[in-house]
Design an enzyme around this catalytic site. Structure first.
Site, PDB file in Angstrom:
ATOM      1  N   GLY A  15      10.524  10.786  -0.903  1.00 49.21           N
ATOM      2  CA  GLY A  15      11.567   9.986  -0.256  1.00 49.21           C
ATOM      3  C   GLY A  15      11.256   9.735   1.209  1.00 49.21           C
ATOM      4  O   GLY A  15      11.823   8.836   1.821  1.00 49.21           O
ATOM      5  N   LYS A  75      24.967   7.858   4.637  1.00 49.17           N
ATOM      6  CA  LYS A  75      24.577   6.722   3.773  1.00 49.17           C
ATOM      7  C   LYS A  75      25.198   6.870   2.392  1.00 49.17           C
ATOM      8  O   LYS A  75      25.682   5.900   1.808  1.00 49.17           O
ATOM      9  CB  LYS A  75      23.046   6.676   3.595  1.00 49.17           C
ATOM     10  CG  LYS A  75      22.267   6.215   4.798  1.00 49.17           C
ATOM     11  CD  LYS A  75      20.762   6.355   4.486  1.00 49.17           C
ATOM     12  CE  LYS A  75      19.910   6.257   5.717  1.00 49.17           C
ATOM     13  NZ  LYS A  75      18.521   6.685   5.467  1.00 49.17           N
ATOM     14  N   GLN A 133      16.293  16.737  -2.665  1.00 49.79           N
ATOM     15  CA  GLN A 133      15.502  15.511  -2.607  1.00 49.79           C
ATOM     16  C   GLN A 133      14.021  15.793  -2.402  1.00 49.79           C
ATOM     17  O   GLN A 133      13.627  16.579  -1.530  1.00 49.79           O
ATOM     18  CB  GLN A 133      16.037  14.608  -1.479  1.00 49.79           C
ATOM     19  CG  GLN A 133      17.466  14.162  -1.738  1.00 49.79           C
ATOM     20  CD  GLN A 133      18.038  13.252  -0.667  1.00 49.79           C
ATOM     21  OE1 GLN A 133      19.200  13.397  -0.299  1.00 49.79           O
ATOM     22  NE2 GLN A 133      17.270  12.299  -0.168  1.00 49.79           N
ATOM     23  N   CYS A 155      17.974   6.038  -2.073  1.00 44.93           N
ATOM     24  CA  CYS A 155      17.574   6.620  -3.364  1.00 44.93           C
ATOM     25  C   CYS A 155      18.630   7.560  -3.955  1.00 44.93           C
ATOM     26  O   CYS A 155      18.917   7.516  -5.156  1.00 44.93           O
ATOM     27  CB  CYS A 155      16.245   7.338  -3.218  1.00 44.93           C
ATOM     28  SG  CYS A 155      16.049   8.198  -1.657  1.00 44.93           S
ATOM     29  N   ARG A 183      21.932  -2.683   4.749  1.00 41.87           N
ATOM     30  CA  ARG A 183      22.850  -2.202   3.698  1.00 41.87           C
ATOM     31  C   ARG A 183      24.307  -2.247   4.111  1.00 41.87           C
ATOM     32  O   ARG A 183      25.192  -2.354   3.265  1.00 41.87           O
ATOM     33  CB  ARG A 183      22.515  -0.747   3.342  1.00 41.87           C
ATOM     34  CG  ARG A 183      21.209  -0.600   2.615  1.00 41.87           C
ATOM     35  CD  ARG A 183      20.947   0.880   2.339  1.00 41.87           C
ATOM     36  NE  ARG A 183      19.568   1.087   1.931  1.00 41.87           N
ATOM     37  CZ  ARG A 183      18.909   2.223   2.084  1.00 41.87           C
ATOM     38  NH1 ARG A 183      19.503   3.266   2.642  1.00 41.87           N
ATOM     39  NH2 ARG A 183      17.659   2.320   1.686  1.00 41.87           N
ATOM     40  N   THR A 217       0.823  -1.220   0.000  1.00 44.63           N
ATOM     41  CA  THR A 217       0.000   0.000   0.000  1.00 44.63           C
ATOM     42  C   THR A 217       0.853   1.264   0.000  1.00 44.63           C
ATOM     43  O   THR A 217       0.318   2.369  -0.094  1.00 44.63           O
ATOM     44  CB  THR A 217      -0.906   0.030   1.256  1.00 44.63           C
ATOM     45  OG1 THR A 217      -0.055  -0.162   2.403  1.00 44.63           O
ATOM     46  CG2 THR A 217      -1.968  -1.046   1.213  1.00 44.63           C
ATOM     47  N   GLY A 218       2.166   1.131   0.130  1.00 40.39           N
ATOM     48  CA  GLY A 218       3.042   2.306   0.221  1.00 40.39           C
ATOM     49  C   GLY A 218       3.482   2.807  -1.147  1.00 40.39           C
ATOM     50  O   GLY A 218       3.186   2.203  -2.188  1.00 40.39           O
ATOM     51  N   SER A 221      -4.631  -2.712   6.707  1.00 44.55           N
ATOM     52  CA  SER A 221      -4.861  -2.671   5.252  1.00 44.55           C
ATOM     53  C   SER A 221      -5.423  -3.980   4.689  1.00 44.55           C
ATOM     54  O   SER A 221      -5.519  -4.121   3.460  1.00 44.55           O
ATOM     55  CB  SER A 221      -3.549  -2.340   4.532  1.00 44.55           C
ATOM     56  OG  SER A 221      -3.064  -1.102   4.939  1.00 44.55           O
ATOM     57  N   HIS A 234      14.489  13.149  -7.406  1.00 43.04           N
ATOM     58  CA  HIS A 234      15.634  13.718  -6.687  1.00 43.04           C
ATOM     59  C   HIS A 234      16.627  14.291  -7.701  1.00 43.04           C
ATOM     60  O   HIS A 234      16.871  13.686  -8.759  1.00 43.04           O
ATOM     61  CB  HIS A 234      16.374  12.624  -5.909  1.00 43.04           C
ATOM     62  CG  HIS A 234      15.664  12.130  -4.680  1.00 43.04           C
ATOM     63  ND1 HIS A 234      14.438  12.594  -4.263  1.00 43.04           N
ATOM     64  CD2 HIS A 234      16.044  11.201  -3.761  1.00 43.04           C
ATOM     65  CE1 HIS A 234      14.089  11.971  -3.141  1.00 43.04           C
ATOM     66  NE2 HIS A 234      15.039  11.119  -2.820  1.00 43.04           N
ATOM     67  N   ASN A 286      12.935   9.071  -7.766  1.00 40.33           N
ATOM     68  CA  ASN A 286      13.421   8.376  -6.556  1.00 40.33           C
ATOM     69  C   ASN A 286      12.586   7.161  -6.187  1.00 40.33           C
ATOM     70  O   ASN A 286      13.073   6.230  -5.550  1.00 40.33           O
ATOM     71  CB  ASN A 286      13.470   9.340  -5.369  1.00 40.33           C
ATOM     72  CG  ASN A 286      12.139  10.027  -5.116  1.00 40.33           C
ATOM     73  OD1 ASN A 286      11.694  10.818  -5.944  1.00 40.33           O
ATOM     74  ND2 ASN A 286      11.515   9.729  -3.999  1.00 40.33           N
TER      75      ASN A 286
HETATM   76  N1  LIG Z   1      10.428   6.605  -1.075  1.00 38.18           N
HETATM   77  C1  LIG Z   1      11.679   6.478  -1.502  1.00 38.18           C
HETATM   78  O1  LIG Z   1      12.182   7.252  -2.342  1.00 38.18           O
HETATM   79  C2  LIG Z   1      12.512   5.373  -0.984  1.00 38.18           C
HETATM   80  C3  LIG Z   1      13.721   5.143  -1.579  1.00 38.18           C
HETATM   81  C4  LIG Z   1      14.529   4.123  -1.113  1.00 38.18           C
HETATM   82  C5  LIG Z   1      14.086   3.379  -0.047  1.00 38.18           C
HETATM   83  N2  LIG Z   1      12.878   3.623   0.536  1.00 38.18           N
HETATM   84  C6  LIG Z   1      12.473   2.785   1.662  1.00 38.18           C
HETATM   85  O2  LIG Z   1      11.365   1.968   1.299  1.00 38.18           O
HETATM   86  C7  LIG Z   1      10.566   1.705   2.437  1.00 38.18           C
HETATM   87  C8  LIG Z   1       9.116   2.098   2.167  1.00 38.18           C
HETATM   88  O3  LIG Z   1       9.050   3.471   1.825  1.00 38.18           O
HETATM   89  P1  LIG Z   1       7.695   4.121   1.258  1.00 38.18           P
HETATM   90  O4  LIG Z   1       8.099   5.466   0.784  1.00 38.18           O
HETATM   91  O5  LIG Z   1       6.988   3.198   0.335  1.00 38.18           O
HETATM   92  O6  LIG Z   1       6.823   4.235   2.633  1.00 38.18           O
HETATM   93  P2  LIG Z   1       5.258   4.426   2.780  1.00 38.18           P
HETATM   94  O7  LIG Z   1       4.666   5.020   1.548  1.00 38.18           O
HETATM   95  O8  LIG Z   1       5.054   5.127   4.059  1.00 38.18           O
HETATM   96  O9  LIG Z   1       4.673   2.915   2.890  1.00 38.18           O
HETATM   97  C9  LIG Z   1       4.986   2.080   3.974  1.00 38.18           C
HETATM   98  C10 LIG Z   1       4.429   0.674   3.711  1.00 38.18           C
HETATM   99  O10 LIG Z   1       4.883  -0.185   4.753  1.00 38.18           O
HETATM  100  C11 LIG Z   1       3.760  -0.851   5.338  1.00 38.18           C
HETATM  101  N3  LIG Z   1       4.063  -1.095   6.749  1.00 38.18           N
HETATM  102  C12 LIG Z   1       4.640  -0.268   7.629  1.00 38.18           C
HETATM  103  N4  LIG Z   1       4.776  -0.870   8.838  1.00 38.18           N
HETATM  104  C13 LIG Z   1       4.280  -2.126   8.682  1.00 38.18           C
HETATM  105  C14 LIG Z   1       4.138  -3.240   9.555  1.00 38.18           C
HETATM  106  N5  LIG Z   1       4.529  -3.201  10.830  1.00 38.18           N
HETATM  107  N6  LIG Z   1       3.588  -4.370   9.064  1.00 38.18           N
HETATM  108  C15 LIG Z   1       3.191  -4.435   7.782  1.00 38.18           C
HETATM  109  N7  LIG Z   1       3.297  -3.409   6.899  1.00 38.18           N
HETATM  110  C16 LIG Z   1       3.839  -2.270   7.357  1.00 38.18           C
HETATM  111  C17 LIG Z   1       2.603   0.104   5.138  1.00 38.18           C
HETATM  112  O11 LIG Z   1       1.405  -0.618   5.231  1.00 38.18           O
HETATM  113  P3  LIG Z   1       0.035   0.106   5.747  1.00 38.18           P
HETATM  114  O12 LIG Z   1      -0.441   0.974   4.629  1.00 38.18           O
HETATM  115  O13 LIG Z   1      -0.851  -1.056   6.025  1.00 38.18           O
HETATM  116  O14 LIG Z   1       0.438   0.890   6.967  1.00 38.18           O
HETATM  117  C18 LIG Z   1       2.912   0.590   3.725  1.00 38.18           C
HETATM  118  O15 LIG Z   1       2.500  -0.389   2.783  1.00 38.18           O
HETATM  119  C19 LIG Z   1      11.246   2.481   3.587  1.00 38.18           C
HETATM  120  O16 LIG Z   1      12.143   1.601   4.232  1.00 38.18           O
HETATM  121  C20 LIG Z   1      12.014   3.555   2.876  1.00 38.18           C
HETATM  122  O17 LIG Z   1      13.109   4.017   3.634  1.00 38.18           O
HETATM  123  C21 LIG Z   1      12.072   4.591   0.078  1.00 38.18           C
END
Ligand SMILES: NC(=O)c1ccc[n+]([C@@H]2O[C@H](COP(=O)([O-])OP(=O)(O)OC[C@H]3O[C@@H](n4cnc5c(N)ncnc54)[C@H](OP(=O)(O)O)[C@@H]3O)[C@@H](O)[C@H]2O)c1
Length: 340
Positions: free
Chosen positions: A161, A215, A157, A130, A99, A11-12, A40, A243, A316
């Protein structure tokens, strides 16, 4: 025969893009599971022309699943990735948790694909930060030609992110400036992000750098070459997706700007848009939804012996996260698991 794949955090923002990209690239999928938190359960997400219903990560059995693409943040990853790995499912993780573990490969497929075989160490592969991912795609072909000594990078950025909450914060703050009665009770950023920039991403380290900057240093060394010196300033800007980075590179050998442009034109994953005229460069809004890392403004830096400057922009959520994770899944399938 294809793969059984679990998308963890479906869902994220990153989970959503991983589903899109797997469908776009026709990844050989036999079965796909969309997992998120308990709240969810039943939430619908798209996978190509199909709709998937999310199930609960907490009760999911990873036995018999080939790969799990994790995008749930470090805390949930710490709890659930070892469970998936122990069940024989290879984890490809977007969080920063693994990492810096020397036994876990940190991979950008255009740069260090050979590291994929180390997945066997712990059944886990890490996806980089990213900002690192897009920068190393550009550094690697230049490093192969003229050996990079030092990189000075400033990032710009986007808020995506920082996850869904950060996107909402920029949207709500921007609206509230036009309509001050709107509620903006957000504590995602340390200062106003709308119409502003914030020189602070992730927590402060003891030496005054931020974790995001740290990082970029450590990951570039692990992915490209441990001898490259990197110094970074990471800045959050009021852009939703994409980014940007201003990168200054010092080489051991001389590298002419025209040759650098030719090398980058030929390099995998890169698109050079570099005309010295109005609009002859790429801005973040133009790279949204794209796979490439775009390079512009390539020019000599005459203040050091062998220096170049360039501008580097990428989506990103794609190269910085979901696309790179899917490319790792493709690499793992092709080189190691060999199904499909
Ligand atoms: N965005 C970027 O540019 C980027 C780049 C590199 C790495 N990342 C990494 O990728 C990861 C996700 O980022 P995002 O931007 O997609 O975050 P996000 O949009 O906030 O989405 C978070 C996701 O994780 C799920 N979640 C969180 N806690 C959980 C739990 N305890 N059990 C099950 N599901 C859980 C949420 O589910 P619900 O909806 O059910 O809460 C949602 O599907 C992070 O580690 C982030 O650092 C992101």
């Amino acid at each position: 025969m294809g793969y059984r794949i679990a998308i963890v955090g479906a869902t994220g923002n990153v989970g959503h893009e991983m589903l899109n990209i797997l469908a776009e690239r026709q990844f050989p999928v036999d079965e796909i599971a969309a997992l998120a938190s308990r709240k969810s359960i039943g939430t619908e997400v798209s996978f190509g022309d199909k709709t998937l219903k999310c199930t609960d990560l907490d009760t999911f059995d990873f036995t018999g699943w080939d790969m799990a693409l994790f995008a749930v943040g470090s805390e949930a990853t710490k709890k659930y990735a070892p469970i998936a790995a122990k069940a024989g499912c290879v984890v490809i993780d977007n969080s920063s948790l693994y990492r810096y573990d020397s036994e876990i490969p940190l991979i950008v497929p255009e740069v260090n694909p050979e590291a994929v075989h180390d997945y066997k160490n712990k059944m886990i592969i890490a996806n980089p930060n990213c900002s690192t991912a897009q920068m190393v795609v550009a550094l690697k072909p230049l490093h192969d030609r003229a050996k990079i000594k030092r990189v000075v990078v400033s990032t710009y950025q986007s808020v995506s992110g920082g996850g869904k909450a950060a996107i909402d914060a920029l949207w709500d703050e921007t609206k509230s400036i036009y309509n001050p009665t709107d509620n903006t009770a957000q504590d995602v950023f340390t200062k106003q992000i709308a119409f502003n920039v914030i020189p602070h991403i992730d927590k402060f380290m003891e030496d005054g750098t931020t974790k995001e900057e740290w990082k970029m240093v450590v990951e570039t060394k692990k992915i490209v070459d441990k001898n490259i010196k990197v110094t970074a300033t990471c800045v959050r800007v009021p852009v939703f997706v994409g980014h940007s980075e201003a990168v200054n590179i010092e080489f051991e050998d001389f590298l002419d700007e025209d040759e650098a442009r030719d090398i980058l034109r030929e390099a995998p994953g890169i698109m050079v848009i570099d005309k010295r005229e109005d609009g002859g460069y790429v801005t973040p809004i133009e790279c949204v939804g794209d796979y490439a890392t775009f390079i512009s403004r390539i020019r000599q830096d005459s203040t050091v012996e062998n220096g170049l400057n360039l501008w580097c922009v990428s989506d990103n959520l794609r190269k910085g996260a979901a696309l790179n994770a899917v490319q790792i899944a493709e690499l793992l399938g092709r080189e190691c698991l060999k199904k499909g």
